[in-house]
Design an enzyme around this catalytic site. Structure first.
Site, PDB file in Angstrom:
ATOM      1  N   LEU A 209       0.836  -1.206   0.000  1.00 45.51           N
ATOM      2  CA  LEU A 209       0.000   0.000   0.000  1.00 45.51           C
ATOM      3  C   LEU A 209       0.867   1.252   0.000  1.00 45.51           C
ATOM      4  O   LEU A 209       0.542   2.242  -0.671  1.00 45.51           O
ATOM      5  CB  LEU A 209      -0.931   0.001   1.207  1.00 45.51           C
ATOM      6  CG  LEU A 209      -1.872   1.208   1.302  1.00 45.51           C
ATOM      7  CD1 LEU A 209      -2.844   1.237   0.134  1.00 45.51           C
ATOM      8  CD2 LEU A 209      -2.632   1.215   2.622  1.00 45.51           C
ATOM      9  N   LYS A 210       1.973   1.218   0.734  1.00 42.51           N
ATOM     10  CA  LYS A 210       2.874   2.372   0.767  1.00 42.51           C
ATOM     11  C   LYS A 210       3.421   2.678  -0.620  1.00 42.51           C
ATOM     12  O   LYS A 210       3.460   3.842  -1.054  1.00 42.51           O
ATOM     13  CB  LYS A 210       4.012   2.099   1.751  1.00 42.51           C
ATOM     14  CG  LYS A 210       5.104   3.145   1.765  1.00 42.51           C
ATOM     15  CD  LYS A 210       4.600   4.508   2.222  1.00 42.51           C
ATOM     16  CE  LYS A 210       5.767   5.478   2.352  1.00 42.51           C
ATOM     17  NZ  LYS A 210       5.324   6.841   2.684  1.00 42.51           N
TER      18      LYS A 210
END
Length: 260
Positions: A209-210
Protein backbone atom coordinates in the site's frame (compact mmCIF):
# COMPACT_ATOMS: atom_id res chain seq x y z
CA UNK A 1 -26.12 5.54 31.58
CA UNK A 2 -25.38 2.38 29.58
CA UNK A 3 -24.65 4.44 26.49
CA UNK A 4 -22.15 6.54 28.44
CA UNK A 5 -20.39 3.43 29.73
CA UNK A 6 -20.07 1.99 26.23
CA UNK A 7 -18.85 5.18 24.62
CA UNK A 8 -15.33 4.83 23.20
CA UNK A 9 -12.53 7.39 23.57
CA UNK A 10 -12.42 10.05 20.87
CA UNK A 11 -9.54 8.39 19.00
CA UNK A 12 -10.80 4.81 19.29
CA UNK A 13 -12.35 4.80 15.81
CA UNK A 14 -8.92 5.51 14.32
CA UNK A 15 -7.55 2.21 15.69
CA UNK A 16 -9.17 -0.87 14.09
CA UNK A 17 -8.37 -3.14 17.04
CA UNK A 18 -9.74 -3.88 20.50
CA UNK A 19 -7.75 -2.52 23.42
CA UNK A 20 -4.67 -4.61 24.33
CA UNK A 21 -4.79 -6.79 27.45
CA UNK A 22 -4.06 -5.27 30.85
CA UNK A 23 -0.27 -4.75 31.12
CA UNK A 24 1.73 -7.23 33.16
CA UNK A 25 3.79 -6.56 36.25
CA UNK A 26 6.67 -5.12 34.21
CA UNK A 27 6.02 -2.09 31.97
CA UNK A 28 7.03 -2.34 28.33
CA UNK A 29 10.49 -1.22 27.33
CA UNK A 30 10.23 0.46 23.93
CA UNK A 31 13.15 1.02 21.57
CA UNK A 32 13.57 3.14 18.46
CA UNK A 33 16.21 2.81 15.74
CA UNK A 34 16.68 5.50 13.10
CA UNK A 35 16.49 9.20 13.95
CA UNK A 36 16.29 10.65 10.45
CA UNK A 37 13.96 13.33 9.11
CA UNK A 38 10.87 11.33 10.12
CA UNK A 39 12.23 9.06 12.84
CA UNK A 40 13.47 11.86 15.05
CA UNK A 41 10.02 13.38 15.42
CA UNK A 42 8.30 10.03 15.86
CA UNK A 43 10.76 8.96 18.55
CA UNK A 44 10.40 12.32 20.30
CA UNK A 45 6.61 12.10 20.31
CA UNK A 46 6.68 8.52 21.60
CA UNK A 47 9.10 9.48 24.35
CA UNK A 48 7.04 12.47 25.46
CA UNK A 49 3.73 10.61 25.31
CA UNK A 50 4.74 7.74 27.59
CA UNK A 51 7.44 9.19 29.85
CA UNK A 52 5.16 9.07 32.89
CA UNK A 53 3.91 5.54 32.15
CA UNK A 54 6.86 3.59 30.71
CA UNK A 55 10.65 3.44 31.13
CA UNK A 56 12.63 5.95 29.04
CA UNK A 57 12.57 5.24 25.32
CA UNK A 58 15.79 3.45 24.34
CA UNK A 59 17.08 5.02 21.11
CA UNK A 60 19.83 4.09 18.68
CA UNK A 61 21.21 5.97 15.70
CA UNK A 62 24.48 5.34 13.86
CA UNK A 63 25.22 9.07 14.13
CA UNK A 64 25.24 9.38 17.92
CA UNK A 65 24.87 13.16 17.78
CA UNK A 66 21.22 12.76 16.77
CA UNK A 67 20.53 10.58 19.81
CA UNK A 68 22.28 13.14 22.00
CA UNK A 69 20.19 15.93 20.47
CA UNK A 70 16.98 14.04 21.28
CA UNK A 71 18.16 13.38 24.83
CA UNK A 72 18.91 17.07 25.30
CA UNK A 73 15.47 18.02 23.97
CA UNK A 74 13.26 15.67 26.01
CA UNK A 75 15.45 14.82 29.00
CA UNK A 76 16.71 11.66 30.69
CA UNK A 77 13.26 10.87 32.10
CA UNK A 78 12.00 10.29 28.54
CA UNK A 79 14.99 8.99 26.56
CA UNK A 80 18.01 6.75 27.12
CA UNK A 81 20.70 6.20 24.47
CA UNK A 82 21.56 2.62 23.48
CA UNK A 83 25.24 1.95 22.87
CA UNK A 84 24.66 -0.86 20.39
CA UNK A 85 21.97 -2.48 18.25
CA UNK A 86 22.41 -5.61 20.37
CA UNK A 87 21.26 -3.67 23.41
CA UNK A 88 18.16 -2.48 21.58
CA UNK A 89 17.30 -6.00 20.38
CA UNK A 90 17.81 -7.74 23.72
CA UNK A 91 16.53 -5.18 26.23
CA UNK A 92 13.38 -3.94 24.48
CA UNK A 93 9.92 -5.52 24.25
CA UNK A 94 8.91 -3.45 21.19
CA UNK A 95 11.49 -2.11 18.73
CA UNK A 96 10.55 0.46 16.09
CA UNK A 97 12.78 0.99 13.06
CA UNK A 98 12.62 3.85 10.56
CA UNK A 99 15.51 3.65 8.11
CA UNK A 100 16.67 5.02 4.79
CA UNK A 101 16.42 2.17 2.29
CA UNK A 102 16.20 -1.60 1.82
CA UNK A 103 19.96 -2.12 2.15
CA UNK A 104 20.11 -0.36 5.51
CA UNK A 105 17.00 -2.19 6.73
CA UNK A 106 18.54 -5.53 5.74
CA UNK A 107 21.81 -4.71 7.52
CA UNK A 108 20.10 -3.59 10.73
CA UNK A 109 17.81 -6.62 10.93
CA UNK A 110 20.70 -9.00 10.29
CA UNK A 111 22.40 -7.45 13.31
CA UNK A 112 19.20 -7.86 15.32
CA UNK A 113 19.08 -11.51 14.30
CA UNK A 114 22.66 -12.08 15.47
CA UNK A 115 21.81 -10.56 18.84
CA UNK A 116 18.69 -12.73 19.18
CA UNK A 117 20.67 -15.84 18.28
CA UNK A 118 23.15 -15.11 21.06
CA UNK A 119 20.43 -14.24 23.57
CA UNK A 120 17.13 -15.96 22.60
CA UNK A 121 14.04 -14.11 23.93
CA UNK A 122 12.13 -15.65 26.83
CA UNK A 123 9.04 -13.46 26.36
CA UNK A 124 7.16 -11.75 23.55
CA UNK A 125 9.20 -9.30 21.51
CA UNK A 126 7.78 -7.22 18.63
CA UNK A 127 9.80 -5.61 15.83
CA UNK A 128 7.97 -2.84 13.95
CA UNK A 129 9.42 -1.81 10.58
CA UNK A 130 8.20 1.69 9.61
CA UNK A 131 10.45 2.37 6.60
CA UNK A 132 9.46 2.28 2.95
CA UNK A 133 10.66 -1.15 1.77
CA UNK A 134 9.82 -3.59 -0.98
CA UNK A 135 7.11 -6.07 0.04
CA UNK A 136 9.38 -9.04 -0.66
CA UNK A 137 11.92 -7.71 1.84
CA UNK A 138 9.16 -7.53 4.46
CA UNK A 139 8.46 -11.21 3.82
CA UNK A 140 12.17 -12.04 4.18
CA UNK A 141 12.38 -10.17 7.48
CA UNK A 142 9.29 -11.95 8.78
CA UNK A 143 10.82 -15.34 7.98
CA UNK A 144 14.11 -14.30 9.58
CA UNK A 145 12.55 -13.14 12.84
CA UNK A 146 9.97 -15.90 13.09
CA UNK A 147 12.81 -18.40 13.48
CA UNK A 148 13.32 -17.06 17.01
CA UNK A 149 10.99 -17.96 19.89
CA UNK A 150 8.42 -15.36 21.02
CA UNK A 151 9.41 -12.88 18.27
CA UNK A 152 6.78 -11.17 16.09
CA UNK A 153 7.15 -8.81 13.14
CA UNK A 154 4.82 -5.99 12.09
CA UNK A 155 5.16 -3.79 9.02
CA UNK A 156 3.97 -0.26 9.66
CA UNK A 157 4.97 2.23 6.92
CA UNK A 158 3.79 5.79 7.33
CA UNK A 159 2.13 8.36 5.08
CA UNK A 160 3.02 11.99 5.58
CA UNK A 161 5.91 14.50 5.43
CA UNK A 162 8.29 15.47 8.28
CA UNK A 163 5.95 18.28 9.45
CA UNK A 164 3.26 15.60 9.81
CA UNK A 165 5.64 13.51 11.90
CA UNK A 166 6.39 16.59 14.00
CA UNK A 167 2.68 17.23 14.64
CA UNK A 168 1.75 13.52 14.97
CA UNK A 169 -0.75 13.64 12.08
CA UNK A 170 0.67 10.71 10.10
CA UNK A 171 -1.46 7.92 8.63
CA UNK A 172 -0.08 4.49 9.54
CA UNK A 173 -0.54 1.34 7.47
CA UNK A 174 -0.12 -1.89 9.43
CA UNK A 175 0.06 -5.62 8.70
CA UNK A 176 1.20 -8.64 10.67
CA UNK A 177 0.31 -10.58 13.81
CA UNK A 178 -3.05 -9.39 15.19
CA UNK A 179 -2.16 -9.22 18.87
CA UNK A 180 1.10 -7.45 18.08
CA UNK A 181 -0.75 -4.89 15.96
CA UNK A 182 -3.02 -4.13 18.92
CA UNK A 183 -0.04 -3.35 21.13
CA UNK A 184 1.63 -1.24 18.46
CA UNK A 185 -1.48 0.67 17.37
CA UNK A 186 -2.24 1.88 20.87
CA UNK A 187 1.32 3.15 21.20
CA UNK A 188 1.26 4.98 17.87
CA UNK A 189 -2.21 6.60 17.94
CA UNK A 190 -2.44 9.43 18.85
CA UNK A 191 1.20 9.72 19.97
CA UNK A 192 2.69 9.43 16.48
CA UNK A 193 -0.18 9.39 13.99
CA UNK A 194 -3.89 10.06 13.65
CA UNK A 195 -5.08 6.81 12.04
CA UNK A 196 -4.17 3.16 11.47
CA UNK A 197 -5.11 1.29 8.28
CA UNK A 198 -5.24 -2.43 9.10
CA UNK A 199 -4.19 -4.62 6.16
CA UNK A 200 -4.40 -8.03 7.77
CA UNK A 201 -1.87 -10.68 8.71
CA UNK A 202 0.30 -10.73 5.57
CA UNK A 203 3.29 -8.48 6.36
CA UNK A 204 3.78 -7.68 2.66
CA UNK A 205 0.44 -5.84 2.37
CA UNK A 206 1.32 -2.64 4.25
CA UNK A 207 4.53 -2.03 2.25
CA UNK A 208 2.52 -2.69 -0.93
CA UNK A 209 0.00 0.00 0.00
CA UNK A 210 2.87 2.37 0.77
CA UNK A 211 4.33 1.86 -2.71
CA UNK A 212 0.90 2.35 -4.27
CA UNK A 213 0.52 5.61 -2.36
CA UNK A 214 3.98 6.80 -3.39
CA UNK A 215 3.21 5.99 -7.03
CA UNK A 216 0.01 8.00 -6.85
CA UNK A 217 1.83 11.00 -5.37
CA UNK A 218 4.55 10.84 -8.03
CA UNK A 219 1.89 10.69 -10.75
CA UNK A 220 0.09 13.70 -9.29
CA UNK A 221 3.37 15.66 -9.13
CA UNK A 222 4.12 14.85 -12.76
CA UNK A 223 0.62 15.90 -13.83
CA UNK A 224 0.93 19.16 -11.90
CA UNK A 225 4.31 19.91 -13.50
CA UNK A 226 2.92 19.30 -16.99
CA UNK A 227 -0.14 21.42 -16.25
CA UNK A 228 1.97 24.36 -15.05
CA UNK A 229 4.24 24.03 -18.09
CA UNK A 230 1.21 24.11 -20.38
CA UNK A 231 -0.02 27.23 -18.62
CA UNK A 232 3.32 28.92 -19.14
CA UNK A 233 3.65 27.88 -22.81
CA UNK A 234 0.09 28.97 -23.61
CA UNK A 235 0.74 32.47 -22.29
CA UNK A 236 -1.74 32.18 -19.40
CA UNK A 237 1.03 31.88 -16.83
CA UNK A 238 1.94 29.29 -14.22
CA UNK A 239 0.55 31.29 -11.30
CA UNK A 240 -2.92 31.56 -12.84
CA UNK A 241 -3.04 27.81 -13.45
CA UNK A 242 -1.70 27.11 -9.95
CA UNK A 243 -4.39 29.31 -8.41
CA UNK A 244 -7.01 27.36 -10.38
CA UNK A 245 -5.60 24.04 -9.13
CA UNK A 246 -5.59 25.25 -5.53
CA UNK A 247 -9.18 26.43 -5.84
CA UNK A 248 -10.33 23.11 -7.33
CA UNK A 249 -8.59 21.13 -4.60
CA UNK A 250 -10.24 23.33 -1.98
CA UNK A 251 -13.65 22.73 -3.59
CA UNK A 252 -13.08 18.95 -3.57
CA UNK A 253 -12.02 19.06 0.07
CA UNK A 254 -15.09 21.05 1.07
CA UNK A 255 -17.50 18.80 -0.84
CA UNK A 256 -15.93 15.68 0.71
CA UNK A 257 -16.14 17.04 4.25
CA UNK A 258 -19.82 18.00 3.84
CA UNK A 259 -20.74 14.66 2.26
CA UNK A 260 -22.00 16.19 -1.00
Amino acid sequence: MANNLLRSPAHASTIPFSRPPTPGAHPLQIGFCGLGAMGYFMARNLANSFKSQLPPLLVYNRTVAKSQKLLAEVGASAVKIADTLDQLATECDIIFTNLGNDAVVTSIYNEFAKALAQSPPTKVKIFVEMSTVYPTLAGDLDRLLSSFPHVHFVTSPIFGPPPGADKATLVIAMSGDYRSKKEVAFLLVPAVGRKVIDLGGNVEKAPTLKLIGNGMIMGMNELLAETLTLGEKSGIGQQTVYDLVKGKLRDISCSTSTGS
